[in-house]
Design a protein around this motif. Structure first.
Motif, PDB file in Angstrom:
ATOM      1  N   ASP A 107      -0.624   2.924  -3.147  1.00  0.00           N
ATOM      2  CA  ASP A 107      -1.726   3.720  -2.508  1.00  0.00           C
ATOM      3  C   ASP A 107      -2.906   3.318  -3.047  1.00  0.00           C
ATOM      4  OD1 ASP A 107      -2.533   5.741  -1.114  1.00  0.00           O
ATOM      5  OD2 ASP A 107      -2.459   7.155  -2.687  1.00  0.00           O
ATOM      6  N   LYS A 108      -3.706   3.964  -3.875  1.00  0.00           N
ATOM      7  CA  LYS A 108      -4.815   3.590  -4.324  1.00  0.00           C
ATOM      8  C   LYS A 108      -4.932   3.478  -6.040  1.00  0.00           C
ATOM      9  CE  LYS A 108      -7.093   5.534  -0.174  1.00  0.00           C
ATOM     10  NZ  LYS A 108      -8.003   6.409   0.064  1.00  0.00           N
ATOM     11  N   LYS A 109      -3.877   3.375  -6.366  1.00  0.00           N
ATOM     12  CA  LYS A 109      -3.792   3.432  -8.108  1.00  0.00           C
ATOM     13  C   LYS A 109      -4.521   1.968  -8.423  1.00  0.00           C
ATOM     14  CE  LYS A 109       0.649   6.000  -8.029  1.00  0.00           C
ATOM     15  NZ  LYS A 109       1.784   5.929  -8.249  1.00  0.00           N
ATOM     16  N   GLY A 143      -2.717   3.065   6.332  1.00  0.00           N
ATOM     17  CA  GLY A 143      -3.239   3.451   5.068  1.00  0.00           C
ATOM     18  C   GLY A 143      -4.143   2.666   4.708  1.00  0.00           C
ATOM     19  N   VAL A 165       0.848  -1.188   0.119  1.00  0.00           N
ATOM     20  CA  VAL A 165      -0.262   0.088   0.034  1.00  0.00           C
ATOM     21  C   VAL A 165       0.728   1.164  -0.056  1.00  0.00           C
ATOM     22  CG1 VAL A 165      -0.247   0.519   2.515  1.00  0.00           C
ATOM     23  CG2 VAL A 165      -2.290   1.088   0.824  1.00  0.00           C
ATOM     24  N   GLU A 166       2.049   1.012   0.594  1.00  0.00           N
ATOM     25  CA  GLU A 166       2.899   2.458   0.481  1.00  0.00           C
ATOM     26  C   GLU A 166       3.620   2.766  -0.860  1.00  0.00           C
ATOM     27  OE1 GLU A 166       7.398   3.364   1.812  1.00  0.00           O
ATOM     28  OE2 GLU A 166       6.307   2.106   3.365  1.00  0.00           O
TER      29      GLU A 166
END
Length: 378
Positions: A136-138, A200, A132-133
Motif C-alpha cells: 500500500d503506502k507503507k 491503487g 502496491v497490493e
C-alpha cells in the motif's frame, strides 16, 4: 540506508516477440525466441549506481536467487537475503525458467515494507500491482522498467535513471508524490482489446525527467484534429511506394484503417505501398519479422504514448535496438496531437546507448495536417 530490491525474472520476455506481456505465456514467448531480460536491465541499474559516492550508504534487502540475490552477488553492495522459500527451475526450450510467481513478489514486499526506506522492483505493470497490493503506502516504491507496457506512473524512465533517482532520494532531493498503478488485462490486450484500470496508488520518489507519468488518452477536444492528421498522413503514405513499419496505439490504428488494411491496434504491422495501394505483409510483427525487411529501406510511423512521453521503449519493444540500428532517423515519422508533446520532450530507451544516441537530438512531430513541430528526444 536500507533499500529493498525485488526482481520479476520473467518480466519483459513477451515484448520483442509481440506477446505484449509475459503473464501466463512464458512457454509461447520462448517458443518465439524470447530470452529473459530483467536481470540484464537490473545490471544496468546497479552498474550506474556503483559510480556514485552515495552508493556506499546502501544496503540491499532482496529475495533469493533470481529474485535479486543472483544479480546483486555480481556487485559489491552489502546485501541481506530473505530466503522465504527454495526457488526451483524448469527447462523450457533450452532455457532455465525459475518457478517464481506473483506470490513471491507480494510476500517479499510485505516482508520488506517495515524494514526498508525505499522498495525497488524490476518488472512491469503487473509487478507494480503486486507490490502496491502488498505494501500500500507503507513505504515509497520505484519501478526499474523491465516489463513490456509499464503504463503506471511509478517507473523510472530507464534502469539507469532509476539509479539516479535513488541517489537523489539519498541526497534528500527527490520529492515524494502519490502516483497511480495501472494495468491492462493482458489476455484482452493480446486480442487488441484495451481493458485498463487503476489498481491503487503508491508513494513514489520523483525527480523531474527521470520518472515517467501515467498513460493518458487523447483529449476529446483534439479528436477532430487527430482525424485530420490521420487523413493527411494516410494520403501521403499512399503516394510514396515502399515498405512501412506501422507502430501500435489508437492513433496509428486510425492510419491503418485509413490505408484500408486490417492492422492491429496494439501491435506493429509491416505494410507495402505500391501504386497507391497498401498491402499488409505481416500482421502483429515480432522483432524477427521486422529484421527480415530492414534491407528494403523501410519507413517507421509511430506515435508518442500520452503521459509517458515514450516513442520507443514502452509497449513496442519489437522496435528493438537491432531493428532501429538499421533505420535512418529521417525514415521515422512521428504523429501526435499537441497535448502529447506539450512537455517539450520525447523519451526513447532501447537498452543500447549507441542507438539511443542516434535517436536523440530533435525530431519532427506531425501535430496537424499542415504543421510539424521540432521536439527534443531525450
Amino acid at each position: 540506508m536500507r533499500v529493498g530490491l525485488i526482481i520479476n525474472p520473467i518480466a519483459g520476455m513477451g515484448g520483442k516477440v509481440a506477446l505484449k506481456g509475459t503473464d501466463g505465456v512464458v512457454e509461447e514467448a520462448i517458443k518465439r525466441g524470447a530470452k529473459p531480460i530483467a536481470a540484464d536491465l537490473v545490471r544496468l541499474f546497479l552498474d550506474e549506481l556503483s559510480h556514485y559516492e552515495e552508493a556506499r550508504k546502501i544496503e540491499f534487502l532482496t529475495g533469493p536467487g533470481p529474485l535479486g540475490e543472483d544479480v546483486l552477488r555480481e556487485f559489491d553492495f552489502p546485501r541481506e537475503v530473505i530466503r522465504h522459500r527454495e526457488i526451483s527451475y524448469r527447462p523450457v526450450g533450452g532455457i532455465r525458467i525459475p518457478d517464481t510467481t506473483s506470490e513471491d513478489t507480494k510476500g517479499l514486499a510485505r516482508g520488506m515494507a517495515e524494514k526498508v526506506e525505499l522498495l525497488l522492483f524490476a518488472g512491469g505493470d503487473g509487478t507494480a500491482r503486486d507490490v502496491v497490493e502488498a505494501v500500500d503506502k507503507k513505504v515509497p516504491i520505484l519501478g526499474i522498467p523491465t516489463g513490456v507496457k509499464m503504463y503506471s506512473g511509478v517507473f523510472a524512465a530507464s534502469p539507469e535513471d532509476a539509479a539516479r533517482v535513488l541517489v537523489e532520494f539519498i541526497r534528500g532531493r527527490a520529492g515524494l508524490e502519490e502516483r497511480e498503478v495501472r494495468d491492462m488485462d493482458e489476455e484482452a490486450y493480446r486480442k487488441d482489446e484495451v481493458r485498463a484500470r487503476t489498481y491503487g496508488k503508491a508513494i513514489v520518489p520523483v525527480v523531474e525527467t527521470l520518472v515517467q507519468g501515467s498513460k493518458e488518452g487523447v483529449p476529446l477536444d483534439e479528436e477532430e484534429e487527430l482525424e485530420a492528421i490521420v487523413g493527411a498522413l494516410a494520403e501521403e503514405i499512399l503516394g510514396s511506394d515502399g515498405v512501412y513499419f506501422l507502430g501500435s496505439g489508437s492513433t496509428i490504428k486510425r492510419i491503418k484503417d485509413a490505408l484500408g488494411i486490417d492492422g492491429t491496434l496494439l501491435g506493429v504491422d509491416v505494410v507495402e505501398v505500391k501504386g497507391g495501394r497498401a498491402r499488409l505483409l505481416v500482421k502483429d510483427a515480432t522483432e524477427k519479422d521486422l529484421l527480415r525487411f530492414v534491407d528494403r529501406n523501410p519507413k517507421i510511423v509511430v506515435t508518442v504514448i500520452g503521459g509517458l512521453n515514450f516513442l520507443f521503449g514502452r509497449g513496442n519493444q519489437q522496435f528493438s535496438a537491432e531493428v532501429l540500428r538499421h533505420i535512418p532517423k529521417e525514415n521515422i515519422t512521428v504523429v501526435a496531437t499537441p497535448s502529447k508533446v506539450q512537455n517539450g520532450f520525447i523519451r526513447v530507451y532501447t537498452g543500447d546507448r549507441g542507438v539511443d544516441e542516434k535517436l536523440r537530438g530533435y525530431i519532427k512531430v506531425r501535430v496537424s495536417p499542415w504543421m510539424e513541430r521540432l521536439v527534443k528526444v531525450v
